[in-house]
Design a protein around this motif. Structure first.
Motif, PDB file in Angstrom:
ATOM      1  N   ASN A   1      49.985 -27.411  25.830  1.00  0.00           N
ATOM      2  CA  ASN A   1      49.544 -27.103  24.473  1.00  0.00           C
ATOM      3  C   ASN A   1      50.439 -27.776  23.440  1.00  0.00           C
ATOM      4  N   LEU A   2      51.735 -27.827  23.742  1.00  0.00           N
ATOM      5  CA  LEU A   2      52.663 -28.452  22.806  1.00  0.00           C
ATOM      6  C   LEU A   2      52.527 -29.966  22.843  1.00  0.00           C
TER       7      LEU A   2
ATOM      8  N   ALA B   1      35.409 -20.497  22.469  1.00  0.00           N
ATOM      9  CA  ALA B   1      35.817 -20.895  21.120  1.00  0.00           C
ATOM     10  C   ALA B   1      37.318 -20.873  20.963  1.00  0.00           C
ATOM     11  N   LEU B   2      37.992 -21.293  22.016  1.00  0.00           N
ATOM     12  CA  LEU B   2      39.447 -21.253  21.997  1.00  0.00           C
ATOM     13  C   LEU B   2      39.992 -22.609  22.392  1.00  0.00           C
ATOM     14  N   PRO B   3      41.151 -22.950  21.897  1.00  0.00           N
ATOM     15  CA  PRO B   3      41.716 -24.239  22.273  1.00  0.00           C
ATOM     16  C   PRO B   3      42.317 -24.206  23.677  1.00  0.00           C
ATOM     17  N   ILE B   4      42.134 -25.297  24.366  1.00  0.00           N
ATOM     18  CA  ILE B   4      42.605 -25.561  25.725  1.00  0.00           C
ATOM     19  C   ILE B   4      42.740 -24.357  26.642  1.00  0.00           C
TER      20      ILE B   4
ATOM     21  N   TYR C   1      49.081 -23.918  35.752  1.00  0.00           N
ATOM     22  CA  TYR C   1      49.111 -22.763  34.851  1.00  0.00           C
ATOM     23  C   TYR C   1      50.511 -22.578  34.267  1.00  0.00           C
ATOM     24  N   THR C   2      51.523 -22.814  35.102  1.00  0.00           N
ATOM     25  CA  THR C   2      52.889 -22.649  34.597  1.00  0.00           C
ATOM     26  C   THR C   2      53.209 -23.703  33.535  1.00  0.00           C
TER      27      THR C   2
ATOM     28  N   ARG D   1      51.571 -23.894  28.659  1.00  0.00           N
ATOM     29  CA  ARG D   1      52.164 -23.825  27.321  1.00  0.00           C
ATOM     30  C   ARG D   1      52.712 -25.169  26.896  1.00  0.00           C
ATOM     31  N   LYS D   2      53.394 -25.819  27.843  1.00  0.00           N
ATOM     32  CA  LYS D   2      53.960 -27.130  27.523  1.00  0.00           C
ATOM     33  C   LYS D   2      52.844 -28.110  27.182  1.00  0.00           C
TER      34      LYS D   2
ATOM     35  N   PHE E   1      46.363 -19.017  26.032  1.00  0.00           N
ATOM     36  CA  PHE E   1      47.637 -18.284  25.961  1.00  0.00           C
ATOM     37  C   PHE E   1      48.693 -19.076  25.215  1.00  0.00           C
ATOM     38  N   SER E   2      48.334 -19.596  24.109  1.00  0.00           N
ATOM     39  CA  SER E   2      49.391 -20.203  23.312  1.00  0.00           C
ATOM     40  C   SER E   2      49.915 -19.179  22.317  1.00  0.00           C
TER      41      SER E   2
END
Lengths: 258, 268
Positions: free
Chosen positions: B204-205, B261-264, B197-198, B201-202, B267-268
């Motif tokens: 997603n990038l 209907a959300l990507p990955i 989870y931590t 975000r990375k 929380f991006s």
């Protein structure tokens, strides 16, 4: 102190050198265009500036500090790039892509602050992409995608902005809008801009200085009038051109003679 | 709902009303805990349901990470050959009689899975510090086919008793889990989940392309290694206890993306 300083930079991917002994200093708020034939090392030069690659010899200094000593987050807060194209495998929303530009300002766990949202929105407003903020990135046209990527780069609030052929997909209106936005940021925030382009007239109209690369070497650097000469064009591009002044803004104008 | 249906269904039919009575009894503390039906419910069916949930969650988590890291919607937690390696480990365990030791077979399956991951890294050129996504994928396929061959060979030489337990293992088997093992797996899953989870975000990038991730301030190589190792670990744990359960790891991430209907991750 120059914001960006290249000292005798060389780089190669395999045995064949891509860049050889490039030295160049950029002042704050300068706009420099990099031109040159295909495969002359333009994109590689941008990658060396944003520390995606590191020079094999020589030093790349940003604000006096070697790029090897910067952390990734620090670099991302200082240098932003608008790439030629971005792959879209998973369907992110356009606004999510722009919010990613705020990543270097947050911890991995922290949620977006109100400031992050404000800056991202403002970046989208300035590149005219608020109307498709809620649409998926992979469903946008090439020009719209490019505007989203420009907004992402602006959201990084960089001091140096790198553009890799960033105007090719833009229509005339958005090209004009983008160029005036660049000049505005250049004046307001003293943004330093380095842009790679094949459009020599666009370069001449918008850049303070031109860097002409040829076979990985610095062939010429100077004002558009110094660099865009019939002789340089003939030697580097092997084309015959006519050079005159643009009657509207007095910039150097290159016309292909075919 | 599904859990309740699963509690009702089985070799011995228990009426839904009885199940409801037993469950509410257990919750409110007035259960007798002795009847045959309650015994079946709480010591056979409930642990399996819990275990199925945890294993499914682990494999789905692995699927999300691998799909993102390899930028390939067909990827699942087994793409790196973990299934083949752990199966071979388990078969070796069954053949040499490790089943008589506590956690003998799962342990060997786990070793097999880890060994596979290292093998894949080496084949893919991980030692050079270059982890191109296609080379990882290809190395996984190569290693997995090699293990399939080894498994077929092993199946052809073992005796029929062992063959029986091996084929059960290969199909995926939730029945061997005791509460202690379920608890252990759940703990591992929770720890890995928090860690992943931590990194969300990375991740997603990184999906945007590794160069883009670098430019936006992600230390891509370190993140990739961490994600690969943690995901391999959690997959290995799930597989070593429950055998090879396919489909979940590849489909659940896609189903969730459809549902929300959300990507990955949200929380991006």
């Amino acid at each position: 102190m120059s914001v960006l300083c290249m000292q005798n930079i060389s780089f190669c991917y395999t045995d064949k050198p891509v860049l050889e002994d490039i030295s160049l200093g950029l002042d704050r708020a300068e706009i420099v265009a990099v031109i040159g034939p295909n495969g002359s090392g333009k994109t590689t030069l941008l990658k060396l500036i944003n520390a995606t690659l590191f020079p094999l010899s020589g030093r790349m200094l940003i604000e006096g500090k070697d790029t090897k000593q910067w952390t990734r987050r620090e670099i991302a807060r200082t240098v932003a790039i608008v790439p030629q194209e971005s792959p879209a495998v998973f369907p992110f929303f356009a606004e999510e892509i722009v919010m990613m530009g705020r990543f270097p300002y947050r911890g991995s766990l922290a949620f977006e602050t109100r400031t992050d949202y404000r800056i991202a929105r403002e970046a989208m407003a300035r590149t005219d992409c608020l109307s498709f903020a809620q649409r998926r990135f992979n469903e946008l046209s090439a020009g719209e995608r490019q505007r989203v990527l420009i907004a992402r780069a602006l959201a990084q609030e960089p001091k140096i902005l790198l553009l890799d052929e960033s105007t090719v997909f833009l229509d005339l209106k958005h090209q004009a809008q983008f160029l005036s936005l660049l000049k505005q940021l250049n004046q307001e925030r003293h943004l330093t801009v380095i842009f790679v382009t094949h459009d020599v007239n666009l370069a001449a109209q918008n850049a303070d200085r031109l860097l002409l690369l040829y076979k990985g070497k610095k062939y010429a650097i100077g004002t558009p009038a110094d660099v865009l000469t019939a002789r340089n064009m003939k030697e580097v591009y092997d084309v015959d051109v006519g050079i005159d002044l643009n009657p509207h803004d007095g910039s150097t104008r290159v016309t292909l003679l075919t | 709902m599904l859990c309740f249906a699963a509690l009702c269904l089985g070799a011995i039919h228990i009426a839904p009303a009885d199940v409801f009575r037993a469950v509410s009894g257990a919750i409110f503390g007035n259960a007798s805990g002795t009847s045959e039906e309650e015994l079946i419910l709480f010591s056979v069916r409930l642990p399996r349901i819990l275990f199925a949930g945890i294993v499914g969650a682990s494999l789905s988590l692995g699927g999300v990470v691998f799909q993102a890291l390899l930028r390939n919607p067909l990827a699942d937690p087994y793409v790196l050959g973990i299934s083949g390696g752990s199966a071979l480990g388990a078969i070796v365990g069954i053949v040499v009689g490790a089943a008589s030791f506590y956690l003998g077979v799962p342990f060997l399956a786990f070793c097999g899975a880890l060994a596979t991951v290292f093998l894949v890294f080496i084949v893919a050129g991980g030692s050079r510090g270059v982890l191109l996504d296609n080379s990882l994928l290809l190395a996984g396929v190569v290693v997995n086919s090699f293990f399939s061959a080894a498994i077929l060979f092993a199946l052809s030489v073992v005796n029929s008793m062992e063959l029986h337990s091996i084929s059960f293992w290969l199909m995926g088997d939730l029945s061997r889990a005791s509460l202690k093992e379920i608890f252990g797996t759940a703990l591992c899953f929770a720890a890995c989940f928090v860690l992943l989870y931590t990194q969300a975000r990375k991740l997603n990038l990184i999906v945007q392309g590794e160069e883009t991730a670098l430019q936006l301030g992600v230390n891509v190589l370190a993140t990739k290694y961490l994600l690969l190792i943690v995901t391999s670990l959690i997959t290995a744990i799930a597989v070593s206890f429950a055998g090879i359960i396919g489909f979940i790891g590849i489909m659940v991430p896609h189903m969730m993306r459809l549902v929300f209907a959300l990507p990955i991750l949200f929380f991006s």
